[in-house]
Design an enzyme around this catalytic site. Structure first.
Site, short mmCIF file in Angstrom:
data_model
loop_
_atom_site.label_atom_id
_atom_site.label_comp_id
_atom_site.label_asym_id
_atom_site.label_seq_id
_atom_site.Cartn_x
_atom_site.Cartn_y
_atom_site.Cartn_z
N LEU A 55 12.20 -20.78 -3.15
CA LEU A 55 11.24 -19.84 -2.60
C LEU A 55 9.97 -19.91 -3.43
O LEU A 55 10.04 -20.01 -4.65
CB LEU A 55 11.82 -18.42 -2.65
CG LEU A 55 10.89 -17.24 -2.32
CD1 LEU A 55 10.47 -17.28 -0.85
CD2 LEU A 55 11.58 -15.91 -2.63
N ASP A 81 0.84 -1.20 0.00
CA ASP A 81 0.00 0.00 0.00
C ASP A 81 0.88 1.25 0.00
O ASP A 81 1.95 1.27 0.60
CB ASP A 81 -0.90 -0.01 1.24
CG ASP A 81 -2.05 0.97 1.14
OD1 ASP A 81 -2.29 1.50 0.04
OD2 ASP A 81 -2.70 1.21 2.17
N HIS A 96 2.98 3.16 -9.04
CA HIS A 96 2.80 1.73 -9.30
C HIS A 96 4.05 1.14 -9.98
O HIS A 96 4.47 0.02 -9.67
CB HIS A 96 1.58 1.51 -10.19
CG HIS A 96 0.28 1.84 -9.52
ND1 HIS A 96 -0.02 1.44 -8.24
CD2 HIS A 96 -0.81 2.54 -9.96
CE1 HIS A 96 -1.22 1.86 -7.91
NE2 HIS A 96 -1.72 2.55 -8.93
#
Length: 252
Positions: free
Chosen positions: A131, A20, A37
């Site tokens: 991962l 956020d 973004h």
């Protein structure tokens, strides 16, 4: 964060992040939201690298929620474009680094070319095991729970309140192959989980930071992990320290 000792034996196995603050980061610099973004995508790469070096096994990012379609069309188009770019640019890197990419969410609402890119990335990296990076795209926690219940109902499965029923339900969630969330991070100072991994985060430790997502780097991740390792996870029971003290008192 090259030292894997940054995570102790009781460190998080699954870290989930609500990214956020991209818009506020851009606004503070008098830039369009889309610039925030784009900077946020760079941060994803930084955090994935740091997570791998720290020995985290699973990391899940909230990339686009089912509610994000309400945003202005030009911003949604920009986000879809960034997703295309990210998948095209990073899939081979994931495979090279032995990282598995997993995408959860309702794909039927996404552009068909993005769905194709997602499937190609998942197929290429399916056997990787250093991962697991999960991207939640067009995802909502409540809808995830509803779709799991609907799936089991179609199959005629009756659930009870026992452990086996809970395990079966968890397998029907979009995260069925992942462990529960240990540490849930949200950036930008907001203190809510916004319909993200509701079931999976039932006993997660929550960590909120004022850092905007584009400013969240490996040091910020290290702070979150350090905070996590100092917490006492009781899962509704007594703290281990208190249990030991009571045991010693009883013996004496």
């Amino acid at each position: 964060m090259n030292d894997k000792s940054a995570i102790s034996n009781h460190g998080p196995h699954h870290v989930a992040i609500i990214m956020d603050g991209n818009g506020r980061w851009a606004k503070a610099r008098h830039l369009p939201r889309t610039a925030g973004h784009r900077e946020g995508v760079k941060t994803i790469k930084t955090v994935i690298k740091a997570a791998g070096e720290a020995g985290i096994e699973n990391i899940t990012f909230f990339g686009f929620s089912t509610e994000n379609w309400k945003r202005p069309a030009d911003e949604v188009n920009e986000l879809m474009g960034l997703l295309r770019m990210y998948l095209k640019a990073e899939t081979k890197n994931f495979h090279k680094e032995n990282i598995k990419l997993n995408v959860i969410g309702f794909r039927e609402d996404l552009p068909s070319d993005i769905v194709t890119l997602i499937e190609s990335a998942e197929n290429l990296t399916a056997a990787n095991d250093k991962l697991i990076v999960t991207m939640a795209i067009n995802y909502g926690g409540q809808d995830d729970i509803v779709q799991a219940a609907a799936k089991l109902a179609r199959e005629g499965v009756e659930l009870g309140r026992d452990e086996s029923s809970r395990a079966l339900f968890e397998q029907s969630l979009m995260t069925g192959d992942l462990p529960p969330v240990d540490l849930l991070i949200r950036t930008s100072g907001e203190q809510r989980i916004s319909n993200f991994l509701l079931w999976q985060s039932a006993y997660a430790e929550l960590y909120f930071t004022d850092a905007l997502w584009p400013d969240f780097d490996e040091d910020e991740l290290k702070k979150a992990i350090s905070c996590y390792t100092r917490r006492d996870r009781r899962y509704g029971g007594l703290a281990l320290v208190k249990q030991q003290a009571q045991k010693e008192k009883h013996i004496s």
